[in-house]
Design a protein around this motif. Structure first.
Motif, PDB file in Angstrom:
ATOM      1  N   ASN A 141      32.085  50.794  92.009  1.00  0.00           N
ATOM      2  CA  ASN A 141      31.172  50.962  90.869  1.00  0.00           C
ATOM      3  C   ASN A 141      30.198  52.113  91.097  1.00  0.00           C
ATOM      4  OD1 ASN A 141      31.570  49.276  88.582  1.00  0.00           O
ATOM      5  ND2 ASN A 141      31.051  47.486  89.815  1.00  0.00           N
ATOM      6  N   SER A 142      29.642  52.174  92.314  1.00  0.00           N
ATOM      7  CA  SER A 142      28.656  53.221  92.618  1.00  0.00           C
ATOM      8  C   SER A 142      29.308  54.600  92.641  1.00  0.00           C
ATOM      9  CB  SER A 142      27.969  52.927  93.958  1.00  0.00           C
ATOM     10  OG  SER A 142      27.224  51.723  93.882  1.00  0.00           O
ATOM     11  N   LEU A 143      30.541  54.672  93.156  1.00  0.00           N
ATOM     12  CA  LEU A 143      31.276  55.943  93.099  1.00  0.00           C
ATOM     13  C   LEU A 143      31.524  56.365  91.650  1.00  0.00           C
ATOM     14  CD1 LEU A 143      33.988  55.661  95.917  1.00  0.00           C
ATOM     15  CD2 LEU A 143      32.177  57.385  95.763  1.00  0.00           C
ATOM     16  N   LYS A 144      31.892  55.396  90.814  1.00  0.00           N
ATOM     17  CA  LYS A 144      32.135  55.691  89.385  1.00  0.00           C
ATOM     18  C   LYS A 144      30.847  56.150  88.703  1.00  0.00           C
ATOM     19  CE  LYS A 144      33.901  53.644  85.093  1.00  0.00           C
ATOM     20  NZ  LYS A 144      34.585  54.877  84.692  1.00  0.00           N
ATOM     21  N   LYS A 159      39.445  55.195  85.626  1.00  0.00           N
ATOM     22  CA  LYS A 159      39.285  53.750  85.707  1.00  0.00           C
ATOM     23  C   LYS A 159      38.607  53.334  87.020  1.00  0.00           C
ATOM     24  CE  LYS A 159      43.514  52.260  84.996  1.00  0.00           C
ATOM     25  NZ  LYS A 159      44.600  51.292  84.710  1.00  0.00           N
ATOM     26  N   LEU A 160      37.874  52.231  86.945  1.00  0.00           N
ATOM     27  CA  LEU A 160      37.192  51.693  88.120  1.00  0.00           C
ATOM     28  C   LEU A 160      38.179  51.409  89.249  1.00  0.00           C
ATOM     29  CD1 LEU A 160      34.693  50.492  89.541  1.00  0.00           C
ATOM     30  CD2 LEU A 160      35.136  48.341  88.338  1.00  0.00           C
ATOM     31  N   THR A 161      39.397  50.990  88.890  1.00  0.00           N
ATOM     32  CA  THR A 161      40.430  50.671  89.880  1.00  0.00           C
ATOM     33  C   THR A 161      40.607  51.805  90.897  1.00  0.00           C
ATOM     34  OG1 THR A 161      41.660  49.240  88.375  1.00  0.00           O
ATOM     35  CG2 THR A 161      42.896  50.212  90.189  1.00  0.00           C
ATOM     36  N   TYR A 162      40.638  53.037  90.417  1.00  0.00           N
ATOM     37  CA  TYR A 162      40.874  54.178  91.304  1.00  0.00           C
ATOM     38  C   TYR A 162      39.688  54.428  92.234  1.00  0.00           C
ATOM     39  CZ  TYR A 162      44.815  54.967  88.191  1.00  0.00           C
ATOM     40  OH  TYR A 162      45.978  54.804  87.468  1.00  0.00           O
ATOM     41  N   PHE A 163      38.488  54.184  91.737  1.00  0.00           N
ATOM     42  CA  PHE A 163      37.307  54.365  92.591  1.00  0.00           C
ATOM     43  C   PHE A 163      37.254  53.301  93.692  1.00  0.00           C
ATOM     44  CE2 PHE A 163      35.839  56.736  88.829  1.00  0.00           C
ATOM     45  CZ  PHE A 163      35.449  57.916  89.445  1.00  0.00           C
ATOM     46  N   ILE A 164      37.685  52.081  93.361  1.00  0.00           N
ATOM     47  CA  ILE A 164      37.755  51.031  94.379  1.00  0.00           C
ATOM     48  C   ILE A 164      38.777  51.423  95.452  1.00  0.00           C
ATOM     49  CG2 ILE A 164      38.393  48.617  94.832  1.00  0.00           C
ATOM     50  CD1 ILE A 164      37.263  47.904  92.088  1.00  0.00           C
ATOM     51  N   PHE A 367      42.653  44.506  96.897  1.00  0.00           N
ATOM     52  CA  PHE A 367      43.451  43.946  95.809  1.00  0.00           C
ATOM     53  C   PHE A 367      42.637  42.956  94.977  1.00  0.00           C
ATOM     54  CE2 PHE A 367      46.126  40.391  94.325  1.00  0.00           C
ATOM     55  CZ  PHE A 367      46.924  41.074  93.413  1.00  0.00           C
ATOM     56  N   VAL A 368      41.891  42.076  95.653  1.00  0.00           N
ATOM     57  CA  VAL A 368      41.073  41.096  94.919  1.00  0.00           C
ATOM     58  C   VAL A 368      39.983  41.810  94.123  1.00  0.00           C
ATOM     59  CG1 VAL A 368      39.533  39.101  95.119  1.00  0.00           C
ATOM     60  CG2 VAL A 368      41.536  39.277  96.611  1.00  0.00           C
ATOM     61  N   ALA A 369      39.375  42.844  94.713  1.00  0.00           N
ATOM     62  CA  ALA A 369      38.319  43.593  94.021  1.00  0.00           C
ATOM     63  C   ALA A 369      38.867  44.292  92.777  1.00  0.00           C
ATOM     64  CB  ALA A 369      37.697  44.614  94.976  1.00  0.00           C
ATOM     65  N   ILE A 370      40.073  44.859  92.884  1.00  0.00           N
ATOM     66  CA  ILE A 370      40.689  45.529  91.732  1.00  0.00           C
ATOM     67  C   ILE A 370      41.047  44.513  90.651  1.00  0.00           C
ATOM     68  CG2 ILE A 370      42.778  46.754  90.987  1.00  0.00           C
ATOM     69  CD1 ILE A 370      42.715  48.212  93.711  1.00  0.00           C
ATOM     70  N   THR A 371      41.523  43.347  91.089  1.00  0.00           N
ATOM     71  CA  THR A 371      41.949  42.318  90.136  1.00  0.00           C
ATOM     72  C   THR A 371      40.763  41.682  89.421  1.00  0.00           C
ATOM     73  OG1 THR A 371      43.813  41.833  91.607  1.00  0.00           O
ATOM     74  CG2 THR A 371      43.335  40.220  89.877  1.00  0.00           C
ATOM     75  N   PHE A 372      39.678  41.478  90.146  1.00  0.00           N
ATOM     76  CA  PHE A 372      38.492  40.831  89.570  1.00  0.00           C
ATOM     77  C   PHE A 372      37.253  41.716  89.765  1.00  0.00           C
ATOM     78  CE2 PHE A 372      41.278  37.443  91.224  1.00  0.00           C
ATOM     79  CZ  PHE A 372      41.592  36.793  90.026  1.00  0.00           C
TER      80      PHE A 372
END
Length: 448
Positions: A141-144, A159-164, A367-372
């Protein structure tokens, strides 16, 4: 509240009687492998473990609690957790010749070999794995936010997914550092960043001043909303004081002799850390709420949208801080995983085992962070469900079980008061957290 010798136990022989192979395996594990830390290692490790990005959500918690209850909860939590942290530092070497290097080892001494394991390990794992997942989300989130602030709507939306995933890539490398002392540089940088972005948060709030129509009434307008919001805010505050879950592991890195026990340098570091905690938590909470009232966002940096360059810098500081925090909380988990693989499954210790096991763990949390990615919304649930026991009252129960202070003495009363407050927190906070989960889940789309 003295530390008189506990009743009914004899000196332990530590590793005496173990084979050379067993000793070498024990010394290979990340918690035991290095014992040459200085007292200031304790200071910045504890700051990194304690002052998470959750500090940026404390003004929001104040808006759910109000001035009086909010200030009372913040001060009471600071005092209680400092007391329970002191207890854990004292109990680390209460048995002559033995050190309780891990939280569950202390639990086993207090409650018995099997029961202690079942009481402590599940709660500790929920806290440490939960924090690691939250920090994956926070880092992404902070990177985004950094990207979006710098680009100013001129760049393509990512998308946030890529930053995670970008944030996680750092940990695939850092997770290979063998023990606590090897991550001391990362931890020091993280501790400095936590104080820096906290100062930016409250300093910019002071600079902006109060909103013209600032409103200090509770955020919710309905009675159920106020009650559930209050409960959820308690969990957010509990989440802010989570350092106890790694304190024994941090103390295990400090050398100790009968003449110079580890508790003295450890306690010196803890006191410095708690002063820094106060310098971060109280100004951010009180100034942020003073400036924005119930209009403050769940992340004070979102409310502070200008000056853009400063907010961008603050978000990058958050990224650096949660990189260090992730490693601090991951190290005891690595220790548990490697203990099971080497001692139970008899796999050969070495670089290959460490590379595979730690990489799998980092991939799991990613994976969990990207999913939720609303996982940070679960802070109040985990704050009450797991953080309250391990931080607020489990050390008190252990103290009563081991030291057996005289009934109705100051120590006895103090511990029981902490236990009652901690149990209330454990019961009430998850209620607000569950309501928050239900509300967010209604509008959530996977992998958005």
């Amino acid at each position: 509240m003295g530390t008189q010798a506990p009743e009914n136990y004899a000196p332990a022989n530590s590793q005496d009687g173990r084979s050379a192979q067993e000793k070498s395996i024990e010394n290979w594990l990340p918690i035991n492998s290095s014992r040459n830390a200085k007292w200031w290692y304790s200071a910045f490790h504890n700051v990194t473990a304690m002052v998470g990005a959750g500090v940026l959500g404390l003004p929001y918690a104040m808006s759910e609690l109000g001035w009086g209850p909010g200030i009372a909860v913040l001060i009471l939590s600071w005092i209680i957790t400092l007391y329970t942290l002191w207890q854990m530092v004292e109990m680390h070497e209460m048995v002559p010749g033995k050190r309780f290097d891990r939280y569950h080892e202390l639990g086993q001494h207090a409650f018995g070999e099997k029961l202690g394991l079942w009481i402590v390990v599940p709660q500790q794992l929920v806290v440490e794995v939960g924090v690691n997942i939250v920090y994956m989300v926070t880092g992404g989130n902070s990177l985004k936010k950094f990207h979006d602030v710098i680009c100013d709507d001129k760049c393509k939306n990512i998308k946030l997914t890529y930053f995670i995933m970008i944030f996680a890539s750092v940990h695939f490398v850092l997770s290979q550092l063998p023990d606590f002392n090897s991550i001391s540089g990362v931890s020091l940088a993280a501790a400095v960043m936590s104080l820096s972005y906290s100062t930016i948060a409250w300093g910019t709030s002071v600079d902006k001043g109060k909103l013209a129509a600032v409103d200090y009434s509770l955020r919710a307008t309905t009675t159920p909303g106020k009650v559930f919001g209050f409960f959820g805010a308690l969990g957010n505050v509990a989440f802010a004081y989570a350092g106890h879950n790694v304190v024994l592991e941090i103390q295990a890195t400090i050398p100790s002799t009968p003449e110079k026990p580890s508790k003295k340098p450890m306690w010196r570091g803890v006191v410095v850390a708690y002063i820094v905690v106060a310098l971060c938590y109280f100004p951010v909470s009180l100034v942020g709420y003073w400036a924005f009232g119930n209009q403050v966002d769940d992340d004070i940096l979102v409310t502070l949208s200008k000056p853009r360059w400063l907010i961008a810098v603050a978000n990058m500081m958050v990224v650096i801080h949660v990189i260090g925090s992730y490693q601090i909380y991951a190290m005891p988990v690595f220790d548990m995983i490697e203990t099971v693989l080497v001692k139970k499954l008899r796999l050969p210790p070495g670089l290959t085992l460490r590379l595979i096991s730690r990489s799998v763990y980092v991939a799991f949390t990613m994976f969990v962070a990207i999913t939720f990615p609303f996982f940070d919304g679960l802070l109040s649930f985990f704050g009450g469900f797991a953080f309250a026991p391990t931080t607020y009252f489990l050390p008190c129960i252990m103290w009563l079980a081991i030291y057996k202070p005289k009934r109705f003495s100051l120590s006895w009363f103090t511990n029981w008061i902490c236990i009652v407050i901690g149990v209330l927190l454990m019961v009430l906070a998850p209620i607000g957290g569950l309501r928050n989960i239900v509300i967010k889940a209604k509008t959530y789309k996977f992998y958005q």
